[in-house]
Structure formats: C-alpha cells, structure tokens
Design a protein around this motif. Structure first.
Motif, PDB file in Angstrom:
ATOM      1  N   ASP A   1       3.641  -1.905 -11.137  1.00  0.00           N
ATOM      2  CA  ASP A   1       2.284  -1.417 -10.865  1.00  0.00           C
ATOM      3  C   ASP A   1       2.344  -0.192  -9.963  1.00  0.00           C
ATOM      4  N   PRO A   2       1.454   0.775 -10.183  1.00  0.00           N
ATOM      5  CA  PRO A   2       1.419   1.971  -9.327  1.00  0.00           C
ATOM      6  C   PRO A   2       1.070   1.608  -7.880  1.00  0.00           C
ATOM      7  N   ILE A   3       1.596   2.395  -6.954  1.00  0.00           N
ATOM      8  CA  ILE A   3       1.290   2.210  -5.531  1.00  0.00           C
ATOM      9  C   ILE A   3       0.854   3.550  -4.945  1.00  0.00           C
ATOM     10  N   GLN A   4       0.187   3.489  -3.804  1.00  0.00           N
ATOM     11  CA  GLN A   4      -0.236   4.693  -3.100  1.00  0.00           C
ATOM     12  C   GLN A   4       0.646   4.845  -1.864  1.00  0.00           C
ATOM     13  N   VAL A   5       1.122   6.076  -1.660  1.00  0.00           N
ATOM     14  CA  VAL A   5       1.997   6.390  -0.537  1.00  0.00           C
ATOM     15  C   VAL A   5       1.338   7.491   0.278  1.00  0.00           C
ATOM     16  N   ASN A   6       1.314   7.324   1.603  1.00  0.00           N
ATOM     17  CA  ASN A   6       0.739   8.340   2.487  1.00  0.00           C
ATOM     18  C   ASN A   6       1.700   9.515   2.622  1.00  0.00           C
ATOM     19  N   LEU A   7       1.160  10.707   2.410  1.00  0.00           N
ATOM     20  CA  LEU A   7       1.927  11.933   2.566  1.00  0.00           C
ATOM     21  C   LEU A   7       1.529  12.586   3.889  1.00  0.00           C
ATOM     22  N   ALA A   8       2.079  13.740   4.159  1.00  0.00           N
ATOM     23  CA  ALA A   8       1.748  14.488   5.378  1.00  0.00           C
ATOM     24  C   ALA A   8       0.328  15.038   5.287  1.00  0.00           C
ATOM     25  N   GLU A   9      -0.291  15.277   6.442  1.00  0.00           N
ATOM     26  CA  GLU A   9      -1.593  15.928   6.577  1.00  0.00           C
ATOM     27  C   GLU A   9      -2.728  15.213   5.839  1.00  0.00           C
ATOM     28  N   GLY A  10      -2.684  13.881   5.796  1.00  0.00           N
ATOM     29  CA  GLY A  10      -3.765  13.106   5.208  1.00  0.00           C
ATOM     30  C   GLY A  10      -3.778  13.037   3.696  1.00  0.00           C
ATOM     31  N   HIS A  11      -2.799  13.578   3.032  1.00  0.00           N
ATOM     32  CA  HIS A  11      -2.727  13.507   1.574  1.00  0.00           C
ATOM     33  C   HIS A  11      -2.084  12.181   1.169  1.00  0.00           C
ATOM     34  N   TYR A  12      -2.204  11.867  -0.115  1.00  0.00           N
ATOM     35  CA  TYR A  12      -1.550  10.663  -0.608  1.00  0.00           C
ATOM     36  C   TYR A  12      -0.988  10.914  -2.003  1.00  0.00           C
ATOM     37  N   LEU A  13      -0.112  10.029  -2.398  1.00  0.00           N
ATOM     38  CA  LEU A  13       0.524  10.072  -3.718  1.00  0.00           C
ATOM     39  C   LEU A  13       0.319   8.723  -4.366  1.00  0.00           C
ATOM     40  N   SER A  14      -0.193   8.730  -5.577  1.00  0.00           N
ATOM     41  CA  SER A  14      -0.258   7.522  -6.382  1.00  0.00           C
ATOM     42  C   SER A  14       0.879   7.628  -7.389  1.00  0.00           C
ATOM     43  N   VAL A  15       1.826   6.721  -7.283  1.00  0.00           N
ATOM     44  CA  VAL A  15       3.021   6.808  -8.122  1.00  0.00           C
ATOM     45  C   VAL A  15       3.288   5.470  -8.799  1.00  0.00           C
ATOM     46  N   GLY A  16       3.582   5.550 -10.086  1.00  0.00           N
ATOM     47  CA  GLY A  16       3.996   4.383 -10.858  1.00  0.00           C
ATOM     48  C   GLY A  16       5.394   4.636 -11.389  1.00  0.00           C
ATOM     49  N   ILE A  17       6.196   3.597 -11.398  1.00  0.00           N
ATOM     50  CA  ILE A  17       7.567   3.741 -11.896  1.00  0.00           C
ATOM     51  C   ILE A  17       7.886   2.639 -12.895  1.00  0.00           C
TER      52      ILE A  17
ATOM     53  N   ASP B   1      13.607  -8.034  -9.320  1.00  0.00           N
ATOM     54  CA  ASP B   1      12.501  -8.127  -8.379  1.00  0.00           C
ATOM     55  C   ASP B   1      12.089  -6.700  -8.046  1.00  0.00           C
ATOM     56  N   GLY B   2      10.880  -6.300  -8.409  1.00  0.00           N
ATOM     57  CA  GLY B   2      10.427  -4.928  -8.230  1.00  0.00           C
ATOM     58  C   GLY B   2      10.151  -4.543  -6.793  1.00  0.00           C
ATOM     59  N   SER B   3      10.128  -5.508  -5.876  1.00  0.00           N
ATOM     60  CA  SER B   3       9.774  -5.182  -4.488  1.00  0.00           C
ATOM     61  C   SER B   3      10.792  -4.239  -3.846  1.00  0.00           C
ATOM     62  N   LYS B   4      12.059  -4.362  -4.186  1.00  0.00           N
ATOM     63  CA  LYS B   4      13.064  -3.450  -3.623  1.00  0.00           C
ATOM     64  C   LYS B   4      12.824  -2.019  -4.100  1.00  0.00           C
ATOM     65  N   ALA B   5      12.453  -1.869  -5.363  1.00  0.00           N
ATOM     66  CA  ALA B   5      12.192  -0.537  -5.918  1.00  0.00           C
ATOM     67  C   ALA B   5      10.954   0.075  -5.284  1.00  0.00           C
ATOM     68  N   LEU B   6       9.908  -0.705  -5.110  1.00  0.00           N
ATOM     69  CA  LEU B   6       8.683  -0.180  -4.499  1.00  0.00           C
ATOM     70  C   LEU B   6       8.926   0.193  -3.042  1.00  0.00           C
ATOM     71  N   ASP B   7       9.709  -0.592  -2.331  1.00  0.00           N
ATOM     72  CA  ASP B   7      10.061  -0.260  -0.955  1.00  0.00           C
ATOM     73  C   ASP B   7      10.836   1.055  -0.899  1.00  0.00           C
ATOM     74  N   ALA B   8      11.756   1.250  -1.848  1.00  0.00           N
ATOM     75  CA  ALA B   8      12.531   2.498  -1.890  1.00  0.00           C
ATOM     76  C   ALA B   8      11.615   3.697  -2.152  1.00  0.00           C
ATOM     77  N   VAL B   9      10.602   3.520  -2.998  1.00  0.00           N
ATOM     78  CA  VAL B   9       9.640   4.597  -3.272  1.00  0.00           C
ATOM     79  C   VAL B   9       8.878   4.943  -1.998  1.00  0.00           C
ATOM     80  N   ILE B  10       8.403   3.931  -1.289  1.00  0.00           N
ATOM     81  CA  ILE B  10       7.651   4.162  -0.054  1.00  0.00           C
ATOM     82  C   ILE B  10       8.521   4.886   0.971  1.00  0.00           C
ATOM     83  N   GLU B  11       9.758   4.430   1.135  1.00  0.00           N
ATOM     84  CA  GLU B  11      10.668   5.050   2.104  1.00  0.00           C
ATOM     85  C   GLU B  11      10.957   6.505   1.759  1.00  0.00           C
TER      86      GLU B  11
END
Length: 141
Positions: free
Chosen positions: A57-73, A85-95
C-alpha cells in the motif's frame, strides 16, 4: 631379421609414438578449452528467476520544508522466496526518503539514484529474496 626389417619395425614404433603424442596433445587441448571456456566459473551464481510481485500500500513520507511524498512500491521476489513481510520495505522507504528536498525527487537521475539505493537496502534486508523494486505511485506536493 635383416637390417631392413629392423629399420621398418623401428619406423613403425616411431610412427605410433608420434600418433600417440598428437592424440594426447589434442585431448589435453580439448580439456583445456572446456575448462576455460565452457564450464561456469567457481562460485558464480546463476541469475535468479523472478518470482511473485508483492505490491504494498502507498505511504506518505514527510519531505523538507513541509512537502510530502506519496509513494507506492512493489517488490519483485525471486522464485521460491518465502512470504515477505512488507514492513521492512516500508521502513526502508521512510528512512531513505524522509527529509529530502523535493527538488531531488523531481529529477529523473535523482529518482533513479534513490531507487538504486532502495533496491540495495531491500536486497540486504530480505537476504537477496527481493531482486527489484518498482515505484507504483510517486506524487510529491
């Protein structure tokens, strides 16, 4: 036995030795060619076969200066891989993507570089059971 007969016998022995040497050289040459050209190198892995594609499922990630990224993989697994288990992949995307400047993401080369880093991290996290990652959604604001 006359000397002519002895010489004929000696020539026959010499001819057989030459033939034996030629055959031996040809066999050794064929073995060397197989060794260097046809056998697979020691320790070389065959390219893994693609298995199932697992869409997350797509997730939203906070970018710099109040922007965000909605990314699905989606993860391209290798054939025979365990259920992932997709949680490791989603954590890697956030990081990887958190806090980045939006301008880094809108350039194709920047996206490709980040995707390559993500692919490398996922291969490590999933012990080479993930062979590729696909971006199925990529929206910044």
């Amino acid at each position: 036995m006359s000397t002519a007969e002895a010489e004929a016998v000696e020539e026959a022995k010499g001819g057989k030795k030459k033939l034996l040497i030629i055959v031996l050289v040809l066999v050794l040459g064929a073995a060397a060619a197989w060794w260097f050209l046809l056998r697979s190198p020691a320790g070389a892995k065959d390219e893994p076969e693609p298995g199932e594609v697992v869409a997350l499922d797509p997730i939203q990630v906070n970018l710099a200066e109040g922007h965000y990224l909605s990314v699905g993989i989606a993860l391209q697994t290798v054939k025979g891989a365990e259920e992932l288990d997709g949680s490791k992949a989603l954590d890697a995307v956030i990081e990887l993507y958190s806090g980045l400047d939006q301008s880094e993401l809108v350039k194709p080369k920047g996206r490709q570089k980040l995707k390559a880093e993500l692919r490398k991290e996922l291969a490590h996290l999933y012990h080479d059971e993930v062979m590729d990652v696909y971006l199925t959604q990529f929206v910044t604001q």
